[in-house]
Design an enzyme around this catalytic site. Sequence first.
Site, mmCIF file in Angstrom:
data_model
loop_
_atom_site.group_PDB
_atom_site.id
_atom_site.type_symbol
_atom_site.label_atom_id
_atom_site.label_comp_id
_atom_site.label_asym_id
_atom_site.label_seq_id
_atom_site.Cartn_x
_atom_site.Cartn_y
_atom_site.Cartn_z
ATOM 1 N N ASN A 9 31.442 31.102 37.034
ATOM 2 C CA ASN A 9 32.316 32.236 36.754
ATOM 3 C C ASN A 9 33.176 31.956 35.520
ATOM 4 O O ASN A 9 34.038 31.082 35.536
ATOM 5 C CB ASN A 9 33.203 32.511 37.979
ATOM 6 C CG ASN A 9 34.091 33.725 37.814
ATOM 7 O OD1 ASN A 9 34.796 33.867 36.827
ATOM 8 N ND2 ASN A 9 34.058 34.596 38.811
ATOM 9 N N GLN A 10 32.923 32.701 34.448
ATOM 10 C CA GLN A 10 33.603 32.457 33.178
ATOM 11 C C GLN A 10 35.117 32.601 33.297
ATOM 12 O O GLN A 10 35.876 31.827 32.728
ATOM 13 C CB GLN A 10 33.055 33.397 32.101
ATOM 14 C CG GLN A 10 33.530 33.060 30.694
ATOM 15 C CD GLN A 10 33.152 31.654 30.244
ATOM 16 O OE1 GLN A 10 32.078 31.140 30.558
ATOM 17 N NE2 GLN A 10 34.053 30.993 29.528
ATOM 18 N N ASP A 69 37.084 28.382 45.825
ATOM 19 C CA ASP A 69 36.651 29.636 46.432
ATOM 20 C C ASP A 69 37.912 30.444 46.638
ATOM 21 O O ASP A 69 38.930 29.925 47.101
ATOM 22 C CB ASP A 69 35.913 29.429 47.757
ATOM 23 C CG ASP A 69 35.149 30.691 48.146
ATOM 24 O OD1 ASP A 69 34.518 31.309 47.265
ATOM 25 O OD2 ASP A 69 35.185 31.081 49.319
ATOM 26 N N GLY A 149 38.435 40.867 38.684
ATOM 27 C CA GLY A 149 38.422 41.031 40.135
ATOM 28 C C GLY A 149 39.335 42.170 40.574
ATOM 29 O O GLY A 149 39.286 43.276 40.041
ATOM 30 N N TYR A 150 40.197 41.857 41.525
ATOM 31 C CA TYR A 150 41.096 42.866 42.104
ATOM 32 C C TYR A 150 42.447 42.940 41.389
ATOM 33 O O TYR A 150 43.348 43.636 41.851
ATOM 34 C CB TYR A 150 41.306 42.577 43.593
ATOM 35 C CG TYR A 150 40.041 42.695 44.406
ATOM 36 C CD1 TYR A 150 39.634 43.925 44.927
ATOM 37 C CD2 TYR A 150 39.235 41.585 44.644
ATOM 38 C CE1 TYR A 150 38.469 44.043 45.660
ATOM 39 C CE2 TYR A 150 38.056 41.691 45.380
ATOM 40 C CZ TYR A 150 37.682 42.913 45.884
ATOM 41 O OH TYR A 150 36.510 43.041 46.601
ATOM 42 N N ARG A 177 45.347 30.599 41.942
ATOM 43 C CA ARG A 177 44.662 29.412 41.417
ATOM 44 C C ARG A 177 45.675 28.458 40.789
ATOM 45 O O ARG A 177 45.580 27.237 40.959
ATOM 46 C CB ARG A 177 43.593 29.845 40.414
ATOM 47 C CG ARG A 177 42.533 28.802 40.183
ATOM 48 C CD ARG A 177 41.279 29.382 39.546
ATOM 49 N NE ARG A 177 40.603 30.272 40.481
ATOM 50 C CZ ARG A 177 40.497 31.601 40.320
ATOM 51 N NH1 ARG A 177 40.992 32.187 39.264
ATOM 52 N NH2 ARG A 177 39.877 32.328 41.225
#
Length: 195
Positions: A9-10, A69, A149-150, A177
């Site tokens: 995932n970049q 994750d 993403g969201y 993260r």
Amino acid sequence: MKLLLASQNQHKKEEIFQIFKDYDVELLDLSFFKDCDDVLESGTTFLENAIIKAKYFSKKYNMPAIADDSGLVVHALGGRPGIYSKRYSGGSDIDNNIKLLDEMKDKDDRNAYFISVIVIYFPDDYYVHFEGRVYGEIAYQMKGNHGFGYDPIFYIKSYDKHMAELDSQIKNQISHRAMAIKEVRKRLDEIINYK
């Protein structure tokens, strides 16, 4: 210390590289090895999936590997999309956002959080894991052009902005993260000196 970043995932790669840039850790990503393996995330929790990814690449290249994750947990949806966050709608990030907004249209409880579980796995099967969360609410519409993403539907009250409205410098300080990486940093000496 050389550490393999076990992600295709970049966006995740950019965030993790940015967060580690001031530390004495040489991060290699899978493109360095021209590796396109897609590891099946068959776990039932964020931790299980992070372990699966980190262990696979640590064993394959006989070096420590870091994997993350992460996802979105929405209270009113019983924790969904959870570990299925990336593939929630079966389509793109925008499709995922649209599906979630549709499911939330009649919900009063908008509380949600992003979670990131990071695992550093060593070839001898020793591993450490770290967790970070950022709390917010599901907004009523998409806003902002930053992030992925969201992020466009995740509202952070303390900033009065959607996550996708925050610039990368702020996001890299407050994201789930970033919170997990802060926990990694607290034990970095131990991790780097692990034999």
